[in-house]
Enzyme design. Structure first.
Site, PDB file in Angstrom:
ATOM      1  N   THR A   1       0.846  -1.221  -0.044  1.00 39.77           N
ATOM      2  CA  THR A   1       0.029  -0.131   0.061  1.00 39.77           C
ATOM      3  C   THR A   1       0.739   1.402  -0.054  1.00 39.77           C
ATOM      4  O   THR A   1       1.593   1.476   0.899  1.00 39.77           O
ATOM      5  CB  THR A   1      -0.934   0.079   1.323  1.00 39.77           C
ATOM      6  OG1 THR A   1      -1.775  -1.149   1.184  1.00 39.77           O
ATOM      7  CG2 THR A   1      -1.758   1.377   1.126  1.00 39.77           C
TER       8      THR A   1
ATOM      9  N   LYS B   1      -7.261   1.641  -3.184  1.00 39.00           N
ATOM     10  CA  LYS B   1      -6.554   0.997  -1.716  1.00 39.00           C
ATOM     11  C   LYS B   1      -6.926   2.114  -0.645  1.00 39.00           C
ATOM     12  O   LYS B   1      -7.378   1.963   0.400  1.00 39.00           O
ATOM     13  CB  LYS B   1      -5.392   0.505  -1.880  1.00 39.00           C
ATOM     14  CG  LYS B   1      -4.839   0.223  -0.617  1.00 39.00           C
ATOM     15  CD  LYS B   1      -5.383  -1.091  -0.094  1.00 39.00           C
ATOM     16  CE  LYS B   1      -4.805  -1.432   1.384  1.00 39.00           C
ATOM     17  NZ  LYS B   1      -5.615  -2.509   2.145  1.00 39.00           N
TER      18      LYS B   1
ATOM     19  N   LYS C   1      -0.113   5.007   8.986  1.00 43.79           N
ATOM     20  CA  LYS C   1       0.710   5.272   7.727  1.00 43.79           C
ATOM     21  C   LYS C   1      -0.321   5.396   6.598  1.00 43.79           C
ATOM     22  O   LYS C   1      -0.303   6.420   5.915  1.00 43.79           O
ATOM     23  CB  LYS C   1       1.634   4.077   7.358  1.00 43.79           C
ATOM     24  CG  LYS C   1       2.469   4.103   6.118  1.00 43.79           C
ATOM     25  CD  LYS C   1       1.665   3.286   4.750  1.00 43.79           C
ATOM     26  CE  LYS C   1       1.766   1.688   5.186  1.00 43.79           C
ATOM     27  NZ  LYS C   1       1.162   0.944   3.638  1.00 43.79           N
TER      28      LYS C   1
HETATM   29  P1  NAP Z   1       5.120  -5.981   7.919  1.00 50.14           P
HETATM   30  O1  NAP Z   1       4.836  -7.196   8.518  1.00 50.14           O
HETATM   31  O2  NAP Z   1       5.533  -4.798   8.428  1.00 50.14           O
HETATM   32  O3  NAP Z   1       5.921  -6.086   6.543  1.00 50.14           O
HETATM   33  C1  NAP Z   1       6.644  -5.371   6.000  1.00 50.14           C
HETATM   34  C2  NAP Z   1       7.959  -6.039   4.859  1.00 50.14           C
HETATM   35  O4  NAP Z   1       8.593  -5.009   4.298  1.00 50.14           O
HETATM   36  C3  NAP Z   1       8.880  -6.887   5.630  1.00 50.14           C
HETATM   37  O5  NAP Z   1       9.023  -7.776   4.925  1.00 50.14           O
HETATM   38  C4  NAP Z   1      10.031  -6.105   5.804  1.00 50.14           C
HETATM   39  O6  NAP Z   1      11.310  -6.640   5.780  1.00 50.14           O
HETATM   40  C5  NAP Z   1       9.831  -5.123   4.592  1.00 50.14           C
HETATM   41  N1  NAP Z   1      10.596  -3.838   4.630  1.00 50.14           N
HETATM   42  C6  NAP Z   1      10.084  -2.826   5.423  1.00 50.14           C
HETATM   43  N2  NAP Z   1      11.324  -1.989   5.249  1.00 50.14           N
HETATM   44  C7  NAP Z   1      12.310  -2.229   4.356  1.00 50.14           C
HETATM   45  C8  NAP Z   1      13.372  -1.786   4.023  1.00 50.14           C
HETATM   46  N3  NAP Z   1      13.702  -0.530   4.054  1.00 50.14           N
HETATM   47  N4  NAP Z   1      13.765  -2.631   2.988  1.00 50.14           N
HETATM   48  C9  NAP Z   1      13.652  -3.912   2.746  1.00 50.14           C
HETATM   49  N5  NAP Z   1      12.556  -4.273   3.413  1.00 50.14           N
HETATM   50  C10 NAP Z   1      11.699  -3.709   4.157  1.00 50.14           C
HETATM   51  O7  NAP Z   1       3.749  -5.307   6.871  1.00 50.14           O
HETATM   52  P2  NAP Z   1       2.409  -6.524   6.305  1.00 50.14           P
HETATM   53  O8  NAP Z   1       1.384  -6.494   7.304  1.00 50.14           O
HETATM   54  O9  NAP Z   1       2.861  -7.539   5.646  1.00 50.14           O
HETATM   55  O10 NAP Z   1       2.023  -5.274   5.186  1.00 50.14           O
HETATM   56  C11 NAP Z   1       2.644  -5.236   3.948  1.00 50.14           C
HETATM   57  C12 NAP Z   1       1.910  -4.165   3.222  1.00 50.14           C
HETATM   58  O11 NAP Z   1       0.660  -4.699   2.923  1.00 50.14           O
HETATM   59  C13 NAP Z   1       1.799  -2.835   3.725  1.00 50.14           C
HETATM   60  O12 NAP Z   1       1.930  -1.792   2.530  1.00 50.14           O
HETATM   61  C14 NAP Z   1       0.344  -2.725   4.436  1.00 50.14           C
HETATM   62  O13 NAP Z   1      -0.204  -1.437   4.556  1.00 50.14           O
HETATM   63  C15 NAP Z   1      -0.258  -3.591   3.510  1.00 50.14           C
HETATM   64  N6  NAP Z   1      -1.668  -4.396   3.798  1.00 50.14           N
HETATM   65  C16 NAP Z   1      -1.259  -4.813   5.053  1.00 50.14           C
HETATM   66  C17 NAP Z   1      -2.453  -5.599   5.531  1.00 50.14           C
HETATM   67  C18 NAP Z   1      -2.258  -6.238   6.880  1.00 50.14           C
HETATM   68  O14 NAP Z   1      -3.374  -6.583   7.323  1.00 50.14           O
HETATM   69  N7  NAP Z   1      -1.247  -6.495   7.478  1.00 50.14           N
HETATM   70  C19 NAP Z   1      -3.705  -5.696   5.062  1.00 50.14           C
HETATM   71  C20 NAP Z   1      -3.818  -5.135   3.491  1.00 50.14           C
HETATM   72  C21 NAP Z   1      -2.674  -4.372   3.307  1.00 50.14           C
HETATM   73  P3  NAP Z   1      11.767  -7.201   7.518  1.00 50.14           P
HETATM   74  O15 NAP Z   1      11.184  -8.287   7.571  1.00 50.14           O
HETATM   75  O16 NAP Z   1      13.299  -7.062   7.114  1.00 50.14           O
HETATM   76  O17 NAP Z   1      11.511  -6.057   8.289  1.00 50.14           O
END
Ligand code: NAP
Length: 287
Positions: free
Chosen positions: A95, A170, A238
Site C-alpha cells: 500500500t 486502496k 501510515k
Molecule cells: P509488515 O509485517 O510490517 O512487513 C513489511 C515488510 O517490508 C517486511 O518484509 C519488511 O522486511 C519489509 N521492509 C520494510 N522496510 C524495508 C526496507 N527499508 N527495505 C527492505 N524491506 C523492508 O507489513 P505487512 O502487514 O505484511 O504489510 C505489507 C503491506 O501490505 C503494507 O503496505 C500494508 O499497508 C499492506 N497491507 C497490510 C495488511 C495487513 O493486514 N497486515 C492488509 C492489507 C494491506 P523485514 O522483515 O526485514 O522488516
C-alpha cells in the site's frame, strides 16, 4: 513461469505460501533473512539479494511496508534497478500513494519491465484463506498473464485502470476501514462510560445492521482487551497519512479522515503501533 517474492512480513508470508502450495516454484528474498523460513520449509528457494530473485524469476511480487521500503528495494546495492529487468513483470502489492506508484511504474518500465500495482484489501486470515480483494492498476496484458496467480491469492480482482488507480482505490477502502475501527471504539466507549456491560454491547453490535465480518474478526480483541496484530496499527496510521496527503493534493475536505488520523497517531504515540488497528479503542480508555 518462475515466481519471485520480495517482502515476507505479516501479509507476504501467507500470500507467498499460497502460491508455493499451489505448486509454483517460488524464489524469495526478505531483508531479515530468518523470515524466509516458513517458505523454505515448503520448498521455496531463499536468495540473498533482490537481484538474485530477479535473475531467477519471470514474475516478481513485492509486499513491502511502505513507499520508503519499496524505494530501498529498488535502489539498494543489488536491488531491482541494478538487475536485468527486461521482459519481467513486477507486481507491487504494497500500500503506497498513487503518486508513488506512478513514479515507481515509470522508473521500472524504463528498464523494459512491466509494472502492475495490486494493493490488497483483507488482512492476514483473509490472505491465508485466499480471499483477498486485489485492486489493480496497469496494463491489460500483464493483468491477463498474472490472473491465474491472483486467483490463488484472492476471491476477486478489480482492474481500475492505469497506474495509480489501484492505489487510489486502496486508500479509499482503507479510509472506510479506519472509520469503522474508530466507530466501534467510540461506540464501545460511549456505552461503557454510560455504565453498560461491555459483553452486552458486543452482543448488540453483532446483532445489529452494523455487524460486519471485520467486527466478527475483532470482537475477541475488544472483549479481552488484547490486540495481537492482524493489521498493525502503525500501518493504519501510515495509510491515514497517505489518505490525508491525497485529500490535500485533490483539495478535498475529509473531516472524518483528519480526525481518524489524529486518533490513530495518538494510539501510535501511546505505544500501540505493533498491536492491531482495533487497539485505537485503547486510546479512549487511556485518555
Ligand atoms: P509488515 O509485517 O510490517 O512487513 C513489511 C515488510 O517490508 C517486511 O518484509 C519488511 O522486511 C519489509 N521492509 C520494510 N522496510 C524495508 C526496507 N527499508 N527495505 C527492505 N524491506 C523492508 O507489513 P505487512 O502487514 O505484511 O504489510 C505489507 C503491506 O501490505 C503494507 O503496505 C500494508 O499497508 C499492506 N497491507 C497490510 C495488511 C495487513 O493486514 N497486515 C492488509 C492489507 C494491506 P523485514 O522483515 O526485514 O522488516
Amino acid at each position: 513461469m518462475s515466481l519471485g517474492w520480495i517482502g515476507l512480513g505479516h501479509m507476504g508470508v501467507p500470500m507467498a505460501l499460497r502460491l508455493r502450495r499451489a505448486g509454483h516454484p517460488v524464489n524469495v528474498y526478505n531483508r531479515t533473512m530468518e523470515k524466509t523460513a516458513p517458505l523454505v520449509n515448503e520448498g521455496a528457494v531463499a536468495l540473498g539479494t533482490p537481484r538474485a530473485v530477479i535473475e531467477q524469476s519471470d514474475i516478481i511480487f513485492l509486499m513491502l511496508a511502505d513507499g520508503p521500503a519499496v524505494t530501498a528495494v529498488l535502489e539498494q546495492a543489488n536491488g531491482l534497478l541494478a538487475s536485468p529487468l527486461q521482459g519481467k513483470i513486477i507486481v507491487n502489492f504494497s500500500t503506497i500513494s498513487p503518486e508513488q506508484s506512478i513514479s515507481f511504474a515509470a522508473r521500472i518500465e524504463q528498464t523494459g519491465a512491466t509494472y502492475l500495482e495490486a494493493p490488497v484489501s483483507g488482512s492476514v486470515g483473509v490472505a491465508e484463506a485466499g480471499q483477498l480483494v486485489l485492486l489493480l492498476g496497469g496494463d491489460d496484458k500483464a493483468v491477463a498473464i498474472c490472473r491465474p496467480y491472483f486467483e490463488v491469492l484472492g476471491k476477486e480482482s478489480i482492474h481500475f485502470g492505469a497506474h495509480g488507480t489501484g492505489s487510489s482505490a486502496k486508500l479509499a477502502i482503507n479510509l472506510l476501514l479506519a472509520l469503522v475501527g474508530e466507530g466501534v471504539a467510540e461506540t464501545l466507549w460511549l456505552g461503557e462510560r454510560a455504565g453498560l456491560d461491555k459483553e452486552k454491547l458486543l452482543q448488540l453490535i453483532g446483532a445489529s445492521g452494523m455487524n460486519t465480518p471485520l467486527f466478527q474478526g475483532k470482537q475477541t480483541m475488544y472483549r479481552e482487551e488484547r490486540f495481537p496484530a492482524a493489521f498493525p496499527l502503525r500501518l493504519m496510521a501510515k495509510d491515514l497519512g497517505l489518505i490525508t496527503e491525497e485529500a490535500k493534493r485533490l483539495t478535498l475536505d475529509l473531516p472524518l479522515a483528519t480526525t481518524a488520523h489524529t486518533q490513530y497517531q495518538q494510539a501510535l504515540q501511546n505505544g500501540h503501533g505493533d498491536e492491531d488497528m482495533a487497539a485505537v479503542y485503547l486510546s479512549f480508555k487511556q485518555q
